[in-house]
Design an enzyme around this catalytic site. Structure first.
Site, short mmCIF file in Angstrom:
data_model
loop_
_atom_site.label_atom_id
_atom_site.label_comp_id
_atom_site.label_asym_id
_atom_site.label_seq_id
_atom_site.Cartn_x
_atom_site.Cartn_y
_atom_site.Cartn_z
CD GLU A 205 -3.18 0.92 2.09
OE1 GLU A 205 -2.86 1.25 3.25
OE2 GLU A 205 -4.34 0.57 1.80
CG HIS B 289 5.50 -29.10 4.69
ND1 HIS B 289 6.16 -30.27 4.44
CD2 HIS B 289 6.03 -28.60 5.83
CE1 HIS B 289 7.03 -30.51 5.42
NE2 HIS B 289 6.97 -29.50 6.27
CE LYS C 272 -11.36 2.74 0.81
NZ LYS C 272 -10.73 3.69 1.70
#
Ligand code: F6P
Length: 559
Positions: free
Chosen positions: A367, A398, A522
């Protein structure tokens, strides 16, 4: 008049020429060619040891990178940041998270005002709140002591406190009234719904953490929580004399840069904590947003966290560039991204307590530096922030290590581990087992960075390997060792990455303190929600979005 961008400057050009030679040099050759590489590329500060010897660089590379840092005026930028100059140029304000961890006796006068007294006044108010909880004196509307605190916040108002609270779970204060801290961030309410199903409303308090106090994710969760409390504490079967004001007063704390919005929402003034405009959300765990941390580990440990970060800040201010941990970590990243074309970066802690560290850094780094326009508004002609992701190292072994070892992507890795652990486990047998597990974990950490570095050469074998069992190695990494994971070393570790991000932003000439890129989504979400809720006209939508909205409407009709 436009000035030459960083990639047009001499130091960058010299590095580009030098990189042509280095690209064909394997890490194993660099180790074979010089003894004492570990010592030469390792630096220490504030309880942290940073080993950069497994980067694909030489002494000459580092010298040239230091020239680049000087040419980009990194020393001047560090001074300006710490002095409170308006380094966040697009929003015309300072970025003063470092002021939040200054000791009480310090002073930092910014634009005529000493910030330290108000920072410490907020810390003292936090301390008073924490004391009330830990004394069992913070009571809900029906008179019972609060036992569960749920932080409602997202992004910087969630990830920092969540990560630190988890990392320092061993530091829970003893002999105090127990308060469990929880985090609900997702706008779909799934985390919150789980808490509401199992917590007792009489003994639950919500902390509304939002710098802007406009974030829909947090406000949606907050509304659901408020109605849940009201219905249960004042509804049928609720205690007499419990009214909405009392519920709001005893069950909510607000932390925001907008006291007006907190008051409008109904949070009592006495239960509001200040958040300054000059602190960015993702840099905010050091102040009021850190209340859940202080509740979980006690105020003394919270102050230790601040002291550790401050020790790293002092190092950042004072150490010469060639010994400066954040500068060196930043330069390693610049070298990989801009000169070796390595644009993926994995964060791999070898300590389960750091489970959320990668998620925290994903926001901090991407960000901040996921930008493509310089301070002066020119499009950059070079790469900036790499794609960064991570997971606990042992578990990632893994899962995605296959790609690190044999995939087609070059990836830079950060290995992070404490040297000492479990020494204070009381039961000797369990202590021995756990210390053995810790050694096993360290062995894996060291082995993986070695295998990534050397590839096949890490192990001698009789006869040639079939091609599907080959390891090319040559994946660069940094190893960060903490003497122990304590509040102070964790504070230093976080500050190290904050400053690394700032140094990289300075070299890339981007602003690490704004985040305009999150706004468009947004806005469009707001418009989409109106259509979805009110079945409004969708003809202005593109074909795909129309199809998706119609699918949601059809499903709702059928349910
Ligand atoms: O949308 C991104 C963002 O603004 C982040 O920068 C911030 O940390 C998060 O949302 C939460 O914002 P607030 O604290 O204002 O609710």
């Amino acid at each position: 008049m436009t000035h030459p961008t960083i990639d047009q400057r001499d130091a960058w050009q010299a590095l580009a020429r030098h990189a042509r030679e280095m690209r064909t040099t394997h890490l194993s050759e660099l180790f074979a060619g010089a003894s004492g590489r570990h010592g030469a590329f390792t630096r220490r500060a504030a309880g942290l040891t940073l080993d950069l010897s497994k980067q694909r660089w030489s002494d000459e590379t580092l010298d040239r990178l230091l020239d680049l840092a000087r040419e980009a005026e990194v020393p001047e930028a560090i001074r300006a940041l710490l002095a409170g100059e308006r380094v966040n140029r697009s929003e015309d304000r300072p970025a003063l998270h470092t002021a939040l961890r200054l000791p009480a006796e310090a002073s930092l006068v910014v634009e005529g005002e000493d910030l330290v007294p108000s920072v410490h006044a907020t810390l003292d108010r936090m301390a008073t709140m924490v004391e009330r909880f830990h004394a069992g004196q913070w009571r809900g509307a029906t008179g019972k002591a609060i036992r569960d605190v749920v932080n409602l916040g997202v992004g910087g108002s969630d990830l920092g406190p969540l990560m630190v609270t988890h990392a320092l779970a061993d530091y829970r204060p003893r002999g105090v009234h127990a308060v469990d801290v929880h985090f609900a961030s997702t706008m779909d309410g799934s985390q919150l719904a789980d808490y509401l199903a199992r917590l007792n409303p009489e003994t639950t308090l919500f902390v509304l953490s939002s710098k802007s106090f406009t974030t829909i994710d947090t406000l949606s969760n907050a509304r659901t929580a408020r109605d849940w409390l009201m219905a249960r504490l004042m509804g049928e079967g609720g205690e007499e004399g419990v009214d909405a004001e009392l519920v709001m007063q005893q069950h909510f704390i607000g932390i925001s840069a907008s006291p007006e919005k907190m008051s409008e929402w109904g949070i009592a003034e006495a239960h509001q904590l200040e958040f300054w405009e000059w602190v960015g959300g993702r840099y905010s765990l050091w102040g009021g947003i850190g209340l859940p941390i202080a509740l979980a580990v006690g105020m003394a440990n919270f102050r230790e966290l601040l002291a550790g970060a401050h020790a790293l800040d002092s190092h950042f201010r004072e150490a010469p560039l060639e010994d400066n941990l954040p500068v060196l970590l930043a330069l390693a990243g610049i070298w990989n991204v801009n000169f070796l074309d390595i644009r993926a970066h994995s964060i791999l802690p070898y300590d389960g307590r750091l489970e959320y560290f990668a998620a925290y850094l994903e926001q901090l780094e991407m960000e901040s530096n996921g930008k493509s326009v310089t301070h002066d508004g020119q499009a950059v002609g070079y790469s900036t922030c790499p794609v960064l992701w991570g997971q606990l190292g042992p578990n990632a072994q893994h899962a995605f290590y296959q790609l690190l070892h044999q995939g087609t992507q070059a990836v830079e890795c950060d290995f992070i581990a404490p040297l000492v652990r479990y020494e204070d486990v009381e039961d000797p047998a369990t202590r021995n087992h756990l210390m053995g597990q810790h050694r096993l974990t360290l062995a894996n950490c060291f082995a993986q960075s070695r295998a990534l570095m050397l590839g096949d050469e890490a192990i001698e074998e009789d006869g040639p390997r079939p091609v599907h069992k080959r390891y090319r190695g040559n994946q660069p990494s940094s190893t960060l060792l903490l003497e122990r994971l304590t509040p102070a070393t964790l504070g230093a570790l976080i500050a190290l990455y904050e400053h690394k991000v700032f140094v990289q932003a300075t070299i890339w000439d981007v602003n690490p303190f704004d985040q305009w890129g999150v706004e468009l989504g947004k806005k469009i979400a707001g418009e989409t929600q109106r259509i979805l809720e009110h079945h409004a006209d969708i003809t202005t939508m593109d074909d795909s979005t129309r199809g998706l909205i119609e699918a949601a409407w059809a499903a709702e009709r059928g349910s």
